[in-house]
Design a protein around this motif. Sequence first.
Motif, PDB file in Angstrom:
ATOM      1  N   THR A  61     -17.095 -26.008   5.359  1.00  0.00           N
ATOM      2  CA  THR A  61     -16.972 -25.111   6.505  1.00  0.00           C
ATOM      3  C   THR A  61     -15.641 -25.265   7.240  1.00  0.00           C
ATOM      4  O   THR A  61     -15.478 -24.768   8.341  1.00  0.00           O
ATOM      5  N   ILE A  62     -14.705 -25.968   6.602  1.00  0.00           N
ATOM      6  CA  ILE A  62     -13.379 -26.148   7.213  1.00  0.00           C
ATOM      7  C   ILE A  62     -12.339 -25.681   6.192  1.00  0.00           C
ATOM      8  O   ILE A  62     -12.076 -26.383   5.205  1.00  0.00           O
ATOM      9  N   PRO A  63     -11.758 -24.507   6.384  1.00  0.00           N
ATOM     10  CA  PRO A  63     -10.808 -24.018   5.373  1.00  0.00           C
ATOM     11  C   PRO A  63      -9.487 -24.781   5.413  1.00  0.00           C
ATOM     12  O   PRO A  63      -8.826 -24.852   6.448  1.00  0.00           O
ATOM     13  N   THR A  64      -9.116 -25.375   4.267  1.00  0.00           N
ATOM     14  CA  THR A  64      -7.851 -26.117   4.178  1.00  0.00           C
ATOM     15  C   THR A  64      -7.088 -25.680   2.914  1.00  0.00           C
ATOM     16  O   THR A  64      -6.816 -26.504   2.031  1.00  0.00           O
ATOM     17  N   PRO A  65      -6.731 -24.393   2.813  1.00  0.00           N
ATOM     18  CA  PRO A  65      -6.173 -23.886   1.557  1.00  0.00           C
ATOM     19  C   PRO A  65      -4.853 -24.538   1.153  1.00  0.00           C
ATOM     20  O   PRO A  65      -4.590 -24.699  -0.041  1.00  0.00           O
ATOM     21  N   ASN A  66      -4.036 -24.927   2.115  1.00  0.00           N
ATOM     22  CA  ASN A  66      -2.721 -25.473   1.748  1.00  0.00           C
ATOM     23  C   ASN A  66      -2.831 -26.873   1.155  1.00  0.00           C
ATOM     24  O   ASN A  66      -2.225 -27.178   0.125  1.00  0.00           O
ATOM     25  N   ILE A  67      -3.653 -27.709   1.789  1.00  0.00           N
ATOM     26  CA  ILE A  67      -3.835 -29.062   1.237  1.00  0.00           C
ATOM     27  C   ILE A  67      -4.604 -28.968  -0.077  1.00  0.00           C
ATOM     28  O   ILE A  67      -4.314 -29.691  -1.040  1.00  0.00           O
ATOM     29  N   ASP A  68      -5.552 -28.046  -0.149  1.00  0.00           N
ATOM     30  CA  ASP A  68      -6.308 -27.869  -1.410  1.00  0.00           C
ATOM     31  C   ASP A  68      -5.373 -27.478  -2.557  1.00  0.00           C
ATOM     32  O   ASP A  68      -5.563 -27.890  -3.706  1.00  0.00           O
ATOM     33  N   LEU A  69      -4.356 -26.676  -2.241  1.00  0.00           N
ATOM     34  CA  LEU A  69      -3.404 -26.259  -3.273  1.00  0.00           C
ATOM     35  C   LEU A  69      -2.610 -27.469  -3.780  1.00  0.00           C
ATOM     36  O   LEU A  69      -2.416 -27.636  -4.994  1.00  0.00           O
ATOM     37  N   GLY A 295     -11.519 -22.055  17.640  1.00  0.00           N
ATOM     38  CA  GLY A 295     -12.650 -21.324  17.046  1.00  0.00           C
ATOM     39  C   GLY A 295     -12.488 -21.078  15.553  1.00  0.00           C
ATOM     40  O   GLY A 295     -13.274 -20.340  14.954  1.00  0.00           O
ATOM     41  N   ALA A 296     -11.502 -21.709  14.907  1.00  0.00           N
ATOM     42  CA  ALA A 296     -11.276 -21.489  13.469  1.00  0.00           C
ATOM     43  C   ALA A 296     -12.432 -22.024  12.627  1.00  0.00           C
ATOM     44  O   ALA A 296     -12.603 -21.628  11.476  1.00  0.00           O
ATOM     45  N   THR A 297     -13.205 -22.945  13.173  1.00  0.00           N
ATOM     46  CA  THR A 297     -14.352 -23.492  12.436  1.00  0.00           C
ATOM     47  C   THR A 297     -15.572 -23.506  13.362  1.00  0.00           C
ATOM     48  O   THR A 297     -15.417 -23.396  14.584  1.00  0.00           O
ATOM     49  N   PRO A 298     -16.754 -23.699  12.778  1.00  0.00           N
ATOM     50  CA  PRO A 298     -17.937 -23.799  13.658  1.00  0.00           C
ATOM     51  C   PRO A 298     -18.067 -25.169  14.304  1.00  0.00           C
ATOM     52  O   PRO A 298     -19.067 -25.426  14.976  1.00  0.00           O
ATOM     53  N   HIS A 299     -17.095 -26.048  14.092  1.00  0.00           N
ATOM     54  CA  HIS A 299     -17.253 -27.447  14.524  1.00  0.00           C
ATOM     55  C   HIS A 299     -16.510 -27.809  15.796  1.00  0.00           C
ATOM     56  O   HIS A 299     -16.365 -28.995  16.101  1.00  0.00           O
ATOM     57  N   GLY A 300     -16.012 -26.807  16.506  1.00  0.00           N
ATOM     58  CA  GLY A 300     -15.304 -27.126  17.746  1.00  0.00           C
ATOM     59  C   GLY A 300     -13.925 -27.695  17.465  1.00  0.00           C
ATOM     60  O   GLY A 300     -13.414 -27.624  16.336  1.00  0.00           O
ATOM     61  N   PRO A 301     -13.302 -28.312  18.488  1.00  0.00           N
ATOM     62  CA  PRO A 301     -11.910 -28.763  18.354  1.00  0.00           C
ATOM     63  C   PRO A 301     -11.654 -29.717  17.182  1.00  0.00           C
ATOM     64  O   PRO A 301     -10.580 -29.686  16.596  1.00  0.00           O
ATOM     65  N   ALA A 305      -8.866 -28.676  14.572  1.00  0.00           N
ATOM     66  CA  ALA A 305      -7.653 -29.491  14.425  1.00  0.00           C
ATOM     67  C   ALA A 305      -7.334 -29.728  12.941  1.00  0.00           C
ATOM     68  O   ALA A 305      -6.165 -29.877  12.565  1.00  0.00           O
ATOM     69  N   ILE A 306      -8.367 -29.750  12.095  1.00  0.00           N
ATOM     70  CA  ILE A 306      -8.121 -29.931  10.655  1.00  0.00           C
ATOM     71  C   ILE A 306      -7.457 -28.664  10.094  1.00  0.00           C
ATOM     72  O   ILE A 306      -6.540 -28.736   9.271  1.00  0.00           O
ATOM     73  N   VAL A 307      -7.904 -27.511  10.587  1.00  0.00           N
ATOM     74  CA  VAL A 307      -7.276 -26.248  10.164  1.00  0.00           C
ATOM     75  C   VAL A 307      -5.811 -26.218  10.632  1.00  0.00           C
ATOM     76  O   VAL A 307      -4.916 -25.790   9.904  1.00  0.00           O
ATOM     77  N   GLU A 308      -5.575 -26.722  11.825  1.00  0.00           N
ATOM     78  CA  GLU A 308      -4.198 -26.762  12.336  1.00  0.00           C
ATOM     79  C   GLU A 308      -3.327 -27.710  11.489  1.00  0.00           C
ATOM     80  O   GLU A 308      -2.175 -27.396  11.164  1.00  0.00           O
ATOM     81  N   LEU A 309      -3.908 -28.867  11.132  1.00  0.00           N
ATOM     82  CA  LEU A 309      -3.192 -29.796  10.243  1.00  0.00           C
ATOM     83  C   LEU A 309      -2.822 -29.085   8.945  1.00  0.00           C
ATOM     84  O   LEU A 309      -1.688 -29.168   8.459  1.00  0.00           O
ATOM     85  N   ASP A 310      -3.798 -28.375   8.374  1.00  0.00           N
ATOM     86  CA  ASP A 310      -3.561 -27.670   7.110  1.00  0.00           C
ATOM     87  C   ASP A 310      -2.460 -26.620   7.277  1.00  0.00           C
ATOM     88  O   ASP A 310      -1.623 -26.441   6.383  1.00  0.00           O
ATOM     89  N   TRP A 311      -2.463 -25.943   8.411  1.00  0.00           N
ATOM     90  CA  TRP A 311      -1.399 -24.970   8.680  1.00  0.00           C
ATOM     91  C   TRP A 311      -0.022 -25.650   8.643  1.00  0.00           C
ATOM     92  O   TRP A 311       0.926 -25.135   8.046  1.00  0.00           O
ATOM     93  N   SER A 312       0.071 -26.847   9.245  1.00  0.00           N
ATOM     94  CA  SER A 312       1.388 -27.489   9.276  1.00  0.00           C
ATOM     95  C   SER A 312       1.816 -27.922   7.875  1.00  0.00           C
ATOM     96  O   SER A 312       3.011 -27.897   7.545  1.00  0.00           O
ATOM     97  N   VAL A 313       0.854 -28.268   7.021  1.00  0.00           N
ATOM     98  CA  VAL A 313       1.198 -28.588   5.628  1.00  0.00           C
ATOM     99  C   VAL A 313       1.732 -27.320   4.941  1.00  0.00           C
ATOM    100  O   VAL A 313       2.737 -27.358   4.218  1.00  0.00           O
ATOM    101  N   GLY A 314       1.083 -26.193   5.218  1.00  0.00           N
ATOM    102  CA  GLY A 314       1.557 -24.916   4.660  1.00  0.00           C
ATOM    103  C   GLY A 314       2.974 -24.599   5.130  1.00  0.00           C
ATOM    104  O   GLY A 314       3.805 -24.108   4.352  1.00  0.00           O
TER     105      GLY A 314
END
Length: 516
Positions: A61-69, A295-301, A305-314
């Motif tokens: 439930t936490i999208p991390t496409p950049n790190i997954d790549l 609000g990027a995930t259902p898990h609150g901040p 924050a994990i989605v934000e981390l992934d964005w910075s990797v991207g």
Amino acid sequence: MRTAFLSGAFWILAICIVSCRLDLQAQEAGKTSGTLAPPNIIVILADDLGYGDLGCYGAKTIPTPNIDLLAAEGIRFTSGYCSASTCTPTRYSLLTGRYAFRQKGTGVAPPNSPSIIPAGTPTVASLLKSSGYHTAVIGKWHLGLGGPGGPDWNGAIRPGPLDFGFDDCFLMPTTNDRVPQVFVKNDRVLGLDPADPLWVGETKPSEDHPTGLTHRSSLKMNWSHGHNATIHNGISRIGFYTGGTQARFRDEDLSDHWAGQADSWIRSHRDKPFFLYFCSHALHVPRVVHERFAGATPHGPRGDAIVELDWSVGALLKTLKECNLDENTLVMVCSDNGPVLDDGYEDRAIEALGDHDPNGPYRGGKYNVFEGGVRTPMIAWWPSKITPRVSDEVICTIDYPRTFAAIAGAQVPPEACTDSVDVSRVLLDPTAKGRSSLVVQDNGQSGNYGYREGKWKLIRSDSQRASNVELRLTPTMLPKYQLFDLESDPGETRNLIEQRREIADGMIERLQMAIH
Ligand code: NG6
Ligand code: CA
């Protein structure tokens, strides 16, 4: 005479042909054997990211496409470790290749901590620098700054990263739940107005100084334990400070600052091999993401924050691609310790957890040496050299100094980085073996260790207390020694110390030897 001339010419020609062929063969071999130009090296160190927090490690439930790549194109390690379950000791060891428990004062560093790396200590940065690399640290430092009295916030802040092999630095001094909220660029607080000096201390500077205790109802994120001193940006912190108003950053903008600095630094150092130690603050508390990630995930901040981390990797990857550096750059992604839910602020990390498993199949997290505290996502990406795969080999962040030195062709003095193991072959050769044993610790010099040998894991707990074992901070009492079979019991629930005494006794002895 003529015959002698012809035979001489024949031999010259023959030698030319042979040496030309050898030269060609050498060039061909270079493509496959590692004699290409030394790669750029980037370490992306996340903060408090758990083994199960990324899509490529099972998060649903936490999208991390950049790190997954990166994981899909590189090596995804299932037995990658950080050397400690808190930040300061892991960072100490990652840079110096020495265990933090060997030195006093290496527990979580307070706001005014002096620099804790002993002067003259070789680091991964100084080794690579000696081999012609340009080096930088961008992000969270948390290894203390300045001489014995701590940082001179209004003057030159030395020693600091510039004294440990970094050419450039752009830092947050400790953590963002500790004061002050300013950047240190090279050896100065960035944007400080001398007419508004910065003061940092442990006691309230004046009776009317607003704090999280006196002004609790005004806070935009409430504290749950600790974190009740000076307020900045509607959030109260650990420690007190005044002044430096113009230099203060907004929590929401941190990831943008790191990414922006990394982008311009890479662009201006693209012509020479570089080493970038990129230390995002995500997902450490206070978890305050930029408005666009809320609000990027259902898990609150915590999830956001994990989605934000992934964005910075991207963002980093985009820079590498635009600079045509993506083929010959080694990127390592890892975390400094395992996950924690409520780490001092009411940010709904527990309430909004749902079915997400921050520590994956493991038990424990930050502050303890169960696998959840120290087994970290670990990804190695280097398109021109690494064959995509999943590896179960054991490697650790403490191995980075000797491993990167080997890759860069840097000399390591024999007395340097003595706990670091060169695991470069594990990156380059799918049949190579990782560590046969590994020691991990919790914080500072508590005397609590994890010791892994193959499938066996010993936990030694001198303090007999551990925190966050069930991802809650209430303490758990532990026996002095526990033994687990990670193959049949990855969740470390069945202590086999009595049943397998012969294994345990040998491991207790070898651990004792290793920590001496
Ligand atoms: C603890 C803090 C916690 C966090 C940690 C360091 C309290 C109650 N808890 O003392 O919030 O800051 O230190 O985290 O103050 S680390 O990831 O940098 O090691
Ligand atoms: Ca951390």
